[in-house]
Scaffold this motif. Structure first.
Motif, short mmCIF file in Angstrom:
data_model
loop_
_atom_site.label_atom_id
_atom_site.label_comp_id
_atom_site.label_asym_id
_atom_site.label_seq_id
_atom_site.Cartn_x
_atom_site.Cartn_y
_atom_site.Cartn_z
N THR A 63 94.69 -46.20 74.55
CA THR A 63 94.68 -46.01 73.28
C THR A 63 94.22 -44.72 72.96
O THR A 63 94.63 -43.94 72.05
CB THR A 63 93.74 -47.09 72.64
N LEU A 64 93.26 -44.11 73.83
CA LEU A 64 92.89 -42.99 73.51
C LEU A 64 93.80 -41.92 73.72
O LEU A 64 93.99 -40.76 72.77
CB LEU A 64 91.65 -42.43 74.70
N GLY A 115 92.31 -46.90 78.99
CA GLY A 115 92.51 -45.36 78.22
C GLY A 115 93.65 -45.22 77.47
O GLY A 115 94.11 -44.15 76.92
N SER A 136 90.35 -51.22 71.13
CA SER A 136 89.62 -49.95 71.45
C SER A 136 89.56 -49.28 70.07
O SER A 136 89.11 -48.09 69.84
CB SER A 136 90.33 -48.90 72.44
N GLN A 152 96.19 -42.06 70.86
CA GLN A 152 95.71 -41.47 69.68
C GLN A 152 95.90 -39.76 69.69
O GLN A 152 95.84 -38.94 68.73
CB GLN A 152 94.26 -41.99 69.41
N ILE A 183 88.87 -37.47 80.62
CA ILE A 183 87.60 -37.44 79.61
C ILE A 183 86.91 -35.74 80.11
O ILE A 183 86.26 -35.18 79.22
CB ILE A 183 86.57 -38.64 80.26
N GLN A 188 86.05 -47.39 69.88
CA GLN A 188 85.91 -46.33 70.68
C GLN A 188 86.70 -45.05 70.32
O GLN A 188 85.98 -43.92 70.37
CB GLN A 188 86.10 -46.96 71.96
N VAL A 189 87.87 -45.19 69.79
CA VAL A 189 88.57 -44.08 69.34
C VAL A 189 88.22 -43.36 68.24
O VAL A 189 88.90 -42.33 67.84
CB VAL A 189 90.20 -44.53 69.54
N TYR A 231 92.03 -41.57 83.90
CA TYR A 231 91.18 -41.73 82.59
C TYR A 231 89.79 -40.61 83.00
O TYR A 231 89.55 -40.13 81.99
CB TYR A 231 90.84 -43.04 82.55
N ILE A 275 85.83 -37.58 71.97
CA ILE A 275 85.89 -38.10 73.41
C ILE A 275 84.42 -37.72 74.20
O ILE A 275 83.81 -36.94 74.16
CB ILE A 275 86.90 -37.13 74.07
N PRO A 313 90.47 -36.83 68.67
CA PRO A 313 91.45 -38.06 68.03
C PRO A 313 90.74 -38.81 67.18
O PRO A 313 91.13 -39.64 66.41
CB PRO A 313 91.58 -38.89 69.41
N GLU A 314 89.36 -38.85 67.22
CA GLU A 314 88.47 -39.38 66.35
C GLU A 314 88.44 -39.26 64.83
O GLU A 314 88.27 -39.79 63.64
CB GLU A 314 86.99 -39.10 66.40
#
Length: 366
Positions: free
Chosen positions: A134-135, A132, A325, A138, A289, A328-329, A285, A333, A314-315
């Motif tokens: 990178t999430l 987690g 990742s 970001q 979430i 995914q990012v 993590y 979320i 973050p997207e």
């Protein structure tokens, strides 16, 4: 860029006979013909050739199989790739270093006093790959006062400098003030690039920081840390089914070695952050979430700044992500990665129970 890549492949040319061209063509093919793409990727993985290309192709097939629910094929192919492309990885040096650090930490206090000025505006995300990091980076990077600097290699360069100076880990208190300032400046000059000028905080998510926390305390005093952990089985599956550099991350090719490294990281990180009195937050993590808003408030409080709503999206970050990742990012979320280990449940025995119990005991959200 998928449409542009498809157009380029459709133009044809001799470049498509090169293994890199074949991989690009298989990526395009995957959109409409998953099984055909898997077959091409797997063919590249199993034929003689450059190891890095074989691994890249093979693990792309693994990811396609996993996403299609073909878990046995995915696991078997990953096992073949690990066994055929990566040398045996020796963990003895890691164990020796972790043991030396934990012996020093056992006194309950630092064995050195920093001889450098306090560092302002530097933070680290500390954790295992695929946990987690990178999430979290970001999310922080979306804040107007924060810039994520990715997996900056400065912490490894700092560690190497301390080793070469004969100061690691026991001799940290013997470093002269002059040398300590040089080490600090070397790290900061690489982190504070023109691209991040004007940001109050820089966030380094190097995957090696857990190994060098005494160096952070000695050379970068004042830096903040966010230690993030994830269900060890989910982390293990993600590591085993992903392509990491076998020279530096060869331990990801075995569930046993993954478990050993994970146990070492969790024990050492928690002890070092506490004993060395590094200001930090412990983050799970799964809790992140479930409650991203609450965690945005926690990490911004650590940095002394006010949370911003953009952190929860973050997207929408336009900054290029160069980690595993990266896809995914680019999604909101979500919980899709939680409990992934259950697809590979037969791979986990009671030897994982202690790590799982420790992780679950740290959860804040039910």
């Amino acid at each position: 860029k998928r449409a542009e890549m498809k157009a380029l492949v459709e133009q044809g040319g001799m470049w498509l006979t090169d293994v890199r061209g074949r991989i690009m063509a298989a990526r395009v093919r995957a959109a409409d013909d998953r099984e055909g793409a898997v077959s091409e990727f797997e063919a590249i993985a199993r034929e003689p050739g450059e190891v890095s290309m074989r691994r890249n192709a093979g693990f792309e097939a693994v990811q396609l199989l996993d996403s299609a629910g073909e878990y046995r094929r995915a696991w078997d192919l990953a096992t073949y790739i690990h066994e055929s492309t990566a040398p045996l990885f020796n963990l003895s040096d890691m164990h020796a270093d972790v043991h030396a650090q934990r012996q020093l930490l056992a006194s309950g206090k630092a064995w050195f006093n920093p001889r450098v000025p306090q560092v302002e505006g530097m933070a680290f995300i500390v954790g295992m790959p695929r946990s987690g990091t990178t999430l979290l980076e970001q999310m922080l990077d979306r804040h107007s006062c924060v810039a994520g600097i990715g997996e900056y290699e400065g912490i490894m360069a700092l560690g190497d400098s301390l080793v070469h100076a004969g100061a690691w880990p026991r001799g940290l208190g013997t470093i002269s003030a002059e040398d300590a300032v040089v080490f600090q400046n070397n790290y900061l000059s690489g982190a504070r690039t023109p691209e991040v000028a004007g940001k109050a905080w820089l966030v380094d998510k190097s995957l090696q920081t857990w190994h060098w926390l005494p160096a952070v305390a000695a050379i970068l005093p004042g830096a903040r840390c966010m230690h993030i952990t994830r269900d060890p089985r989910d982390t293990a599956v993600s590591l085993y089914l992903s392509s990491f550099n076998p020279k530096h991350f060869g331990w990801t090719g075995s569930l046993g070695s993954i478990r050993e490294v994970m146990a070492a990281e969790r024990a050492l990180s928690m002890e070092a952050l506490s004993v060395l009195k590094i200001r930090h937050e412990e983050i799970v993590y799964e809790d992140l979430i479930e409650d991203p808003d609450g965690h945005a408030q926690r990490v911004t409080a650590l940095l002394g700044i006010t949370p911003e709503s953009d952190m929860l999206r973050p997207e929408d970050n336009t900054r290029t992500v160069l980690t595993l990742s990266h896809e995914q990012v680019r999604r909101p979320i979500n919980r899709t990665s939680i409990g992934r280990w259950k697809n590979y449940e037969s791979a986990f025995g009671p030897e994982w129970d202690a790590l799982v119990a420790t992780h679950n005991s740290r959860r804040r959200c039910p």
